[in-house]
Motif scaffolding. Structure first.
Motif, PDB file in Angstrom:
ATOM      1  N   VAL A  80      52.209   6.123  56.423  1.00 50.53           N
ATOM      2  CA  VAL A  80      52.483   7.126  57.451  1.00 50.53           C
ATOM      3  C   VAL A  80      52.191   6.549  58.841  1.00 50.53           C
ATOM      4  O   VAL A  80      52.982   6.713  59.772  1.00 50.53           O
ATOM      5  CB  VAL A  80      51.670   8.418  57.182  1.00 50.53           C
ATOM      6  CG1 VAL A  80      51.676   9.349  58.383  1.00 50.53           C
ATOM      7  CG2 VAL A  80      52.222   9.129  55.951  1.00 50.53           C
ATOM      8  N   VAL A  98      57.348  12.728  60.579  1.00 54.54           N
ATOM      9  CA  VAL A  98      56.659  11.965  59.532  1.00 54.54           C
ATOM     10  C   VAL A  98      55.621  12.883  58.906  1.00 54.54           C
ATOM     11  O   VAL A  98      54.789  13.459  59.619  1.00 54.54           O
ATOM     12  CB  VAL A  98      55.968  10.712  60.110  1.00 54.54           C
ATOM     13  CG1 VAL A  98      55.358   9.875  58.988  1.00 54.54           C
ATOM     14  CG2 VAL A  98      56.951   9.870  60.924  1.00 54.54           C
ATOM     15  N   PHE A 100      52.632  13.268  55.892  1.00 60.06           N
ATOM     16  CA  PHE A 100      51.779  12.746  54.833  1.00 60.06           C
ATOM     17  C   PHE A 100      51.873  13.769  53.705  1.00 60.06           C
ATOM     18  O   PHE A 100      51.314  14.869  53.792  1.00 60.06           O
ATOM     19  CB  PHE A 100      50.333  12.586  55.327  1.00 60.06           C
ATOM     20  CG  PHE A 100      49.367  12.245  54.225  1.00 60.06           C
ATOM     21  CD1 PHE A 100      49.421  11.014  53.600  1.00 60.06           C
ATOM     22  CD2 PHE A 100      48.414  13.159  53.816  1.00 60.06           C
ATOM     23  CE1 PHE A 100      48.539  10.687  52.575  1.00 60.06           C
ATOM     24  CE2 PHE A 100      47.522  12.856  52.794  1.00 60.06           C
ATOM     25  CZ  PHE A 100      47.587  11.614  52.171  1.00 60.06           C
TER      26      PHE A 100
END
Length: 186
Positions: A80, A98, A100
């Motif tokens: 990440v 993005v 996680f």
């Protein structure tokens, strides 16, 4: 292995940071070039979901070549961070998100948007590519009409599969990489 780089579009030539260790297997320039030759102008103004982001190389390449938006998922903190770093260095972060997250947990949730291309390049030898297609088939709300699902695996992982809502329309082998192209058929 050489450092991944962007090979076309607005960020062409920018080198990308690798994820430390051996948890990811970055796509080679040769395979990436072939992939984007196949996708061609269909990449323009599309939304893409990169299920196992790794370095972000494929999704960032898509943004560089004109994709509207890419969401990257990865369940490794290091990946990440690398994706975020690579998006910043290519000046494409504003067109990306993005997360996680575990890809399979995300695919079980109701979709918050649809994607034109879902890129599946999971850790090798665990049949995760197959699990991803089954998850998408069970919850197709993530897929735009006529979406493509593109799978990148080692050839020994592949076994012929029949899916209710995915039709394979192309298959390419490049050394130790196999690309499978499926069209979503509602």
């Amino acid at each position: 292995m050489s450092t991944p780089r962007i090979i076309g579009g607005s960020a062409k030539g920018i080198r990308l940071q690798d994820v430390p260790g051996d948890t990811t297997r970055p796509i080679t320039d040769r395979v990436k070039e072939s992939l984007f030759n196949i996708i061609g102008p269909d990449i323009l103004d599309i939304d893409m979901l990169d299920l196992f982001g790794g370095t972000g190389s494929v999704g960032i390449e898509a943004l560089s070549r004109g994709a509207r938006f890419v969401r990257f998922l990865d369940n490794a903190h290091a990946a990440v961070q690398v994706i975020k770093t690579n998006l910043a260095s290519t000046h494409l972060a504003q067109k990306a998100e993005v997360q996680f997250a575990d890809a399979f947990s995300v695919l079980r949730r109701p979709a918050d948007r649809t994607f034109d291309i879902v890129y599946v390049a999971p850790p090798q030898y665990k049949d995760m590519w197959l699990q991803a297609l089954q998850a998408l088939q069970e919850n197709p709300s993530w897929l735009a009409e006529q979406a493509w699902v593109i799978v990148q695996i080692h050839p020994i992982e592949f076994n012929e599969q029949t899916f209710d809502h995915f039709k394979e329309f192309d298959r390419r082998k490049y050394g130790s990489t196999l690309l499978l192209f499926y069209e979503y058929v509602p």
